[in-house]
Design a protein around this motif. Structure first.
Motif, PDB file in Angstrom:
ATOM      1  N   LEU A  20       0.928  -1.274  -0.031  1.00 29.74           N
ATOM      2  CA  LEU A  20      -0.332   0.190  -0.026  1.00 29.74           C
ATOM      3  C   LEU A  20       0.786   1.378   0.200  1.00 29.74           C
ATOM      4  CD1 LEU A  20      -2.812  -1.021   2.600  1.00 29.74           C
ATOM      5  CD2 LEU A  20      -3.069  -0.898   0.159  1.00 29.74           C
ATOM      6  N   LYS A  21       2.024   1.250   0.184  1.00 26.90           N
ATOM      7  CA  LYS A  21       3.093   2.288   0.388  1.00 26.90           C
ATOM      8  C   LYS A  21       2.836   3.113  -1.201  1.00 26.90           C
ATOM      9  CE  LYS A  21       7.312   3.515   2.034  1.00 26.90           C
ATOM     10  NZ  LYS A  21       8.634   3.161   2.934  1.00 26.90           N
ATOM     11  N   ASP A  22       2.534   4.335  -0.916  1.00 27.18           N
ATOM     12  CA  ASP A  22       2.643   5.431  -2.028  1.00 27.18           C
ATOM     13  C   ASP A  22       1.197   4.975  -2.828  1.00 27.18           C
ATOM     14  OD1 ASP A  22       4.759   6.446  -1.501  1.00 27.18           O
ATOM     15  OD2 ASP A  22       5.874   5.036  -2.650  1.00 27.18           O
ATOM     16  N   ASN A  23       0.126   4.084  -2.606  1.00 27.84           N
ATOM     17  CA  ASN A  23      -1.007   3.647  -2.837  1.00 27.84           C
ATOM     18  C   ASN A  23      -2.287   4.311  -2.159  1.00 27.84           C
ATOM     19  OD1 ASN A  23       0.069   2.464  -5.241  1.00 27.84           O
ATOM     20  ND2 ASN A  23       0.210   0.524  -4.091  1.00 27.84           N
ATOM     21  N   LEU A  24      -1.975   4.689  -0.913  1.00 27.74           N
ATOM     22  CA  LEU A  24      -3.200   5.263  -0.222  1.00 27.74           C
ATOM     23  C   LEU A  24      -3.435   6.754  -0.741  1.00 27.74           C
ATOM     24  CD1 LEU A  24      -2.234   4.235   3.356  1.00 27.74           C
ATOM     25  CD2 LEU A  24      -3.921   3.225   2.081  1.00 27.74           C
ATOM     26  N   PRO A  25      -4.765   7.218  -0.779  1.00 26.37           N
ATOM     27  CA  PRO A  25      -4.958   8.365  -1.019  1.00 26.37           C
ATOM     28  C   PRO A  25      -4.473   9.305  -0.095  1.00 26.37           C
ATOM     29  CG  PRO A  25      -6.991   7.302  -0.257  1.00 26.37           C
ATOM     30  CD  PRO A  25      -5.850   6.259  -0.416  1.00 26.37           C
ATOM     31  N   SER A  26      -4.167  10.541  -0.512  1.00 27.52           N
ATOM     32  CA  SER A  26      -3.666  11.665   0.178  1.00 27.52           C
ATOM     33  C   SER A  26      -4.788  12.158   1.318  1.00 27.52           C
ATOM     34  CB  SER A  26      -3.005  12.912  -0.439  1.00 27.52           C
ATOM     35  OG  SER A  26      -4.027  13.440  -1.279  1.00 27.52           O
ATOM     36  N   SER A  27      -4.459  12.768   2.238  1.00 29.52           N
ATOM     37  CA  SER A  27      -5.317  13.241   3.256  1.00 29.52           C
ATOM     38  C   SER A  27      -4.841  14.609   3.832  1.00 29.52           C
ATOM     39  CB  SER A  27      -5.454  12.024   4.375  1.00 29.52           C
ATOM     40  OG  SER A  27      -6.366  12.682   5.382  1.00 29.52           O
ATOM     41  N   SER A  28      -5.719  15.506   4.141  1.00 31.21           N
ATOM     42  CA  SER A  28      -5.296  16.639   4.880  1.00 31.21           C
ATOM     43  C   SER A  28      -5.060  16.337   6.279  1.00 31.21           C
ATOM     44  CB  SER A  28      -6.373  17.775   4.643  1.00 31.21           C
ATOM     45  OG  SER A  28      -7.680  17.129   5.368  1.00 31.21           O
ATOM     46  N   TYR A  29      -5.335  15.181   6.772  1.00 35.43           N
ATOM     47  CA  TYR A  29      -4.832  14.842   8.090  1.00 35.43           C
ATOM     48  C   TYR A  29      -3.466  14.457   8.353  1.00 35.43           C
ATOM     49  CZ  TYR A  29      -9.992  15.172   9.200  1.00 35.43           C
ATOM     50  OH  TYR A  29     -11.145  15.504   9.304  1.00 35.43           O
ATOM     51  N   HIS A  30      -3.121  14.220   6.885  1.00 36.45           N
ATOM     52  CA  HIS A  30      -1.507  13.675   7.147  1.00 36.45           C
ATOM     53  C   HIS A  30      -0.795  14.399   6.037  1.00 36.45           C
ATOM     54  CE1 HIS A  30      -2.848  10.248   9.437  1.00 36.45           C
ATOM     55  NE2 HIS A  30      -4.067  10.045   8.552  1.00 36.45           N
ATOM     56  N   PRO A  31      -0.330  15.484   6.482  1.00 38.45           N
ATOM     57  CA  PRO A  31       0.321  16.571   5.511  1.00 38.45           C
ATOM     58  C   PRO A  31       1.856  15.839   4.754  1.00 38.45           C
ATOM     59  CG  PRO A  31       0.346  17.264   7.244  1.00 38.45           C
ATOM     60  CD  PRO A  31      -0.433  16.456   7.452  1.00 38.45           C
ATOM     61  N   LYS A  32       2.309  14.944   5.747  1.00 39.31           N
ATOM     62  CA  LYS A  32       3.546  14.562   5.410  1.00 39.31           C
ATOM     63  C   LYS A  32       3.387  13.112   4.760  1.00 39.31           C
ATOM     64  CE  LYS A  32       6.120  16.886   8.854  1.00 39.31           C
ATOM     65  NZ  LYS A  32       7.140  16.709  10.327  1.00 39.31           N
ATOM     66  N   GLY A  33       2.274  12.762   4.618  1.00 39.12           N
ATOM     67  CA  GLY A  33       2.061  11.480   3.929  1.00 39.12           C
ATOM     68  C   GLY A  33       1.399  10.245   4.820  1.00 39.12           C
ATOM     69  N   ARG A  34       0.876   9.433   4.370  1.00 42.33           N
ATOM     70  CA  ARG A  34       0.070   8.387   5.309  1.00 42.33           C
ATOM     71  C   ARG A  34       0.887   7.171   5.560  1.00 42.33           C
ATOM     72  NH1 ARG A  34      -5.838   7.401   3.150  1.00 42.33           N
ATOM     73  NH2 ARG A  34      -5.778   6.365   5.173  1.00 42.33           N
ATOM     74  N   ASN A  35       1.049   6.623   6.789  1.00 44.89           N
ATOM     75  CA  ASN A  35       1.606   5.358   7.010  1.00 44.89           C
ATOM     76  C   ASN A  35       0.868   3.992   6.625  1.00 44.89           C
ATOM     77  OD1 ASN A  35       2.528   3.412   8.542  1.00 44.89           O
ATOM     78  ND2 ASN A  35       3.439   4.497  10.167  1.00 44.89           N
ATOM     79  N   PRO A  36       1.086   3.518   5.665  1.00 48.17           N
ATOM     80  CA  PRO A  36       0.304   2.249   5.356  1.00 48.17           C
ATOM     81  C   PRO A  36       0.400   1.133   6.355  1.00 48.17           C
ATOM     82  CG  PRO A  36       2.283   2.378   4.328  1.00 48.17           C
ATOM     83  CD  PRO A  36       2.552   3.564   4.971  1.00 48.17           C
TER      84      PRO A  36
END
Length: 75
Positions: A20-36
């Motif tokens: 899922l790394k780099d495949n999760l949609p971006s989120s305003s709650y996670h401005p530095k990227g999401r942790n899959p």
């Protein structure tokens, strides 16, 4: 859950997180990227009501099936 089963489930969480790394949609709650990896663990906790570590051993197969589901349906 027994230590052996916890390890097996964690390995599946790592595989799903890698997928899922780099495949999760971006989120305003996670401005530095999401942790899959956290995403998968959080989804498990939401679905089963407790952490995968606290589940009974008889739920292991259901958790692993759910992890595979999350790989294909990350949203």
């Amino acid at each position: 859950m027994s230590p052996e089963n916890k390890k097996k489930v964690w390995q599946e969480i790592l595989k799903a997180g890698d997928f899922l790394k780099d495949n999760l949609p971006s989120s305003s709650y996670h401005p530095k990227g999401r942790n899959p990896y956290a995403h998968v663990a959080s989804c498990i906790k939401s679905k089963f009501g407790i952490s995968y570590k606290e589940l009974d051993d008889n739920k292991m197969e259901a958790v692993i099936r759910y992890i595979f589901f999350l790989r294909e349906n990350p949203f």
